[in-house]
Design a protein around this motif. Structure first.
Motif, PDB file in Angstrom:
ATOM      1  N   PHE A 135       0.839  -1.202   0.000  1.00 24.19           N
ATOM      2  CA  PHE A 135       0.000   0.000   0.000  1.00 24.19           C
ATOM      3  C   PHE A 135       0.878   1.258   0.000  1.00 24.19           C
ATOM      4  CE2 PHE A 135      -1.908   3.298   2.760  1.00 24.19           C
ATOM      5  CZ  PHE A 135      -2.945   3.698   1.928  1.00 24.19           C
TER       6      PHE A 135
ATOM      7  N   VAL B  71      -3.042   3.218  -6.111  1.00 24.16           N
ATOM      8  CA  VAL B  71      -3.801   3.039  -4.868  1.00 24.16           C
ATOM      9  C   VAL B  71      -4.177   1.563  -4.694  1.00 24.16           C
ATOM     10  CG1 VAL B  71      -5.831   3.742  -3.568  1.00 24.16           C
ATOM     11  CG2 VAL B  71      -4.732   5.372  -5.105  1.00 24.16           C
ATOM     12  N   LEU B  72      -3.648   0.972  -3.651  1.00 21.19           N
ATOM     13  CA  LEU B  72      -4.045  -0.401  -3.322  1.00 21.19           C
ATOM     14  C   LEU B  72      -5.384  -0.315  -2.603  1.00 21.19           C
ATOM     15  CD1 LEU B  72      -3.012  -3.421  -3.265  1.00 21.19           C
ATOM     16  CD2 LEU B  72      -2.457  -2.984  -0.891  1.00 21.19           C
ATOM     17  N   LYS B  73      -6.378  -0.981  -3.185  1.00 19.25           N
ATOM     18  CA  LYS B  73      -7.710  -0.891  -2.590  1.00 19.25           C
ATOM     19  C   LYS B  73      -8.113  -2.216  -1.964  1.00 19.25           C
ATOM     20  CE  LYS B  73      -9.392   2.735  -5.560  1.00 19.25           C
ATOM     21  NZ  LYS B  73     -10.473   3.247  -6.390  1.00 19.25           N
TER      22      LYS B  73
ATOM     23  N   ALA C 101      -6.964  -7.590  -1.659  1.00 23.82           N
ATOM     24  CA  ALA C 101      -6.642  -6.238  -2.120  1.00 23.82           C
ATOM     25  C   ALA C 101      -6.566  -6.221  -3.637  1.00 23.82           C
ATOM     26  CB  ALA C 101      -5.313  -5.808  -1.522  1.00 23.82           C
TER      27      ALA C 101
END
Lengths: 304, 282
Positions: free
Chosen positions: A216, A225-227, A236
């Motif tokens: 992240f 953007v790691l979601k 993720a």
């Protein structure tokens, strides 16, 4: 010691007959056009190399070790699997041929013997001394070294060649793997086939929370953007242009979590390795947490 | 019927009438999907004061008390419209229902990994209580120059410490070799111990032994140093994670609002803005 001329002549005669068989084998290899024929003849060459023609073998400077013949056989399979040229070069004063794939003009490859009781050979890139795969003809095994191949794609030589070259090389290896699968090889080349980029299992179980936190942070520094994964799955997700890299959590029967990558790319061009090559932050994260996030492969055959 | 009963009856009937009327109005508002009216019935004083702008309006708390036991059902009915409105006006907020509490939603900012809860939405009270400490931090971060993070100084300091620790670990091989050399020298001195040059030998031996002791003491610190490095690494990760989260949060807020303050204000006007928006739609 007395020298028995007759006995020596008899031995030479035997060796000449052996040499004649040898000549047939080498010629057959040069003319073989199917996977089965190539594998059959290289098997015989390797067996021959080990057991026969001791007199001539010792004396001749044109006698090549088994790795040389493995290289030639692999070159044949490689040529059959790609439109990109494969050339076999024997450097001066060397006993083992080198492989050059047209897609990687700055890299050269060779086979070395694996230091395993089971035998087998490693294909490695020479200047970086990084392995690509393990090939065991007697037990019919063909495995990718995901650790070192992952490092290899990050080297300058392969980066200079760019994505199309890596794509071509991975397609070549996938083609070879497919050929070997057809003749009942146990094949594991996880991650190189862009058409099969789902369910790529990670090595580690029960990942520490720092692993995804690190990704992240590393991604955010590069404006990615790691979601959190939305939907049915837990994990993720990272969007990289048109490609989605999902990192998904699963549970085994003992309740341990294990993870896998899904690479969703409609054009089916991208593999985990091409992402590692193109995204230094991802590669750095992958290297740091390799024991957890590295692809699950047959580490038992890769002696460090 | 007693006299007192006769006197009280009209009042009782009135009170019952008003209760019946209240419930009837609520039922009708639900059936006709008159959401502002439902909120009015839940708290008429707030509605009259804030929506109709009537100061010192009367409270209907005693009537509203009658439906406390169906608050969950009312919240379930009211939530979808409210969440729809909030998602349209605060695109970067994520609302997560809490099991068994349909009136309360956890509100997160962003959908990224490690997204933080910024507040709590109360569907019936029409309030979004935000974490003021978080808002203050975000305000402070927004005042920093471009490219500067809240924790930069701390990260820099820890990295400096880590460089020192790493250098200590990198010297491990050197220390081992030095110990080996000293061991050899001591062995040599022992071999030469023939009585000649006794005093010089003794002094040299003592010096070597002291040096060896120091080196071995340093070596013994290696596991502790490794542990420290790991803990500093974790500390940096935490600080950098906070910075990354703040950056993302701020980026989202400033995409839709002029400042953190105006975002906070907009949230605080939820009751009025939402109900007015519904009333204008009618």
């Amino acid at each position: 010691m007395t020298f028995d001329n007759f006995e020596y002549a008899q031995q030479l005669k035997k060796d000449l007959m052996v040499m004649q068989r040898w000549q047939v084998l080498v010629e057959t290899l040069s003319q073989a056009e199917t996977t089965t024929d190539i594998l059959e003849v290289v098997d015989k060459i390797l067996a021959f190399d080990v057991h026969e023609a001791t007199i001539l073998r010792v004396a001749s400077e044109h006698w090549y070790p088994s790795t040389h013949w493995v290289t030639l056989a692999f070159a044949k399979l490689a040529s059959m699997s790609s439109l990109s040229e494969t050339s076999v070069v024997l450097p001066q004063l060397q006993k083992v041929a080198e492989l050059h794939f047209a897609e990687f003009p700055n890299a050269s490859f060779r086979f070395t013997s694996a230091p395993l009781v089971a035998g087998g050979y490693y294909l490695e890139e020479i200047s970086q001394n990084l392995r690509v795969l393990y090939w065991d003809m007697s037990r019919r095994r063909f495995y990718l070294d995901t650790n070192q191949f992952g490092q290899l794609v990050q080297t300058e030589a392969l980066q200079l060649a760019g994505l199309p070259a890596l794509k071509s090389f991975q397609q070549r290896l996938t083609g070879i793997a497919d050929q070997l699968r057809e003749v009942d090889y146990d094949v594991d080349v996880i991650g190189i086939d862009a058409k099969n980029s789902l369910d790529l299992t990670m090595r580690g179980k029960d990942l520490p929370v720092d692993v995804l936190d690190s990704l992240f942070v590393a991604a955010a520094k590069q404006h990615f953007v790691l979601k959190s994964h939305q939907g049915q799955k837990t994990g993720a997700t990272l969007q990289i242009a048109d490609v989605t890299l999902d990192i998904i959590q699963n549970r085994d029967e003992k309740g341990h979590s294990f993870w896998h990558y899904d690479i969703i790319d409609n054009s089916q061009d991208v593999t985990l390795y091409s992402l590692l090559q193109q995204l230094p932050f991802l590669a750095q994260w992958y290297n740091v947490w390799l024991e957890q996030v590295g692809l699950k492969d047959h580490r038992e055959v890769f002696v460090e | 019927m007693t006299e007192s009963q006769t006197v009280l009856q009209p009042e009782l009937i009135n009170r019952l009438d008003s209760k019946i009327m209240y419930l009837g109005q609520l039922q009708s508002a639900i059936m006709t999907h008159q959401i502002p009216q439902i909120y009015e019935l839940i708290d008429s004083q707030q509605f009259n004061e804030q929506i109709r702008q009537r100061a010192h309006a009367d409270s209907n708390a005693s009537l509203a008390q009658m439906v406390v036991d169906i608050h969950n059902e009312l919240a379930t009915f009211l939530a979808p419209e409210l969440i729809h409105y909030l998602k349209a006006h605060f695109q970067f907020l994520v609302f997560e229902a809490i099991d068994g509490e349909p009136a309360i939603y956890q509100v997160f900012i962003g959908d990224w990994w490690n997204h933080r809860q910024i507040g709590t939405l109360d569907v019936l009270a029409l309030t979004l209580e935000v974490d003021q400490k978080m808002m203050l931090t975000l305000h402070n971060v927004s005042q920093l120059p471009d490219g500067v993070n809240n924790n930069d100084n701390q990260v820099r300091e820890i990295k400096q410490i880590m460089t020192g620790l790493q250098a200590f670990l990198d010297d491990e091989t050197k220390r081992k070799l030095e110990v080996q050399v000293i061991e050899d020298q001591l062995a040599q001195l022992k071999e030469n111990k023939s009585g000649l040059l006794g005093r010089t030998d003794k002094k040299a031996r003592e010096e070597l032994e002291n040096k060896r002791e120091l080196l071995l003491a340093s070596q013994q610190r290696v596991p502790e140093v490794k542990e420290k490095l790991q803990s500093h690494q974790a500390e940096i990760l935490k600080l950098e994670k906070d910075d990354a989260i703040h950056r993302l949060e701020l980026e989202q807020i400033l995409t839709y609002f002029d400042s953190v303050k105006s975002f906070g204000e907009k949230i605080s006007y939820l009751y009025v803005d939402y109900l007015n928006a519904l009333l204008q739609k009618k």
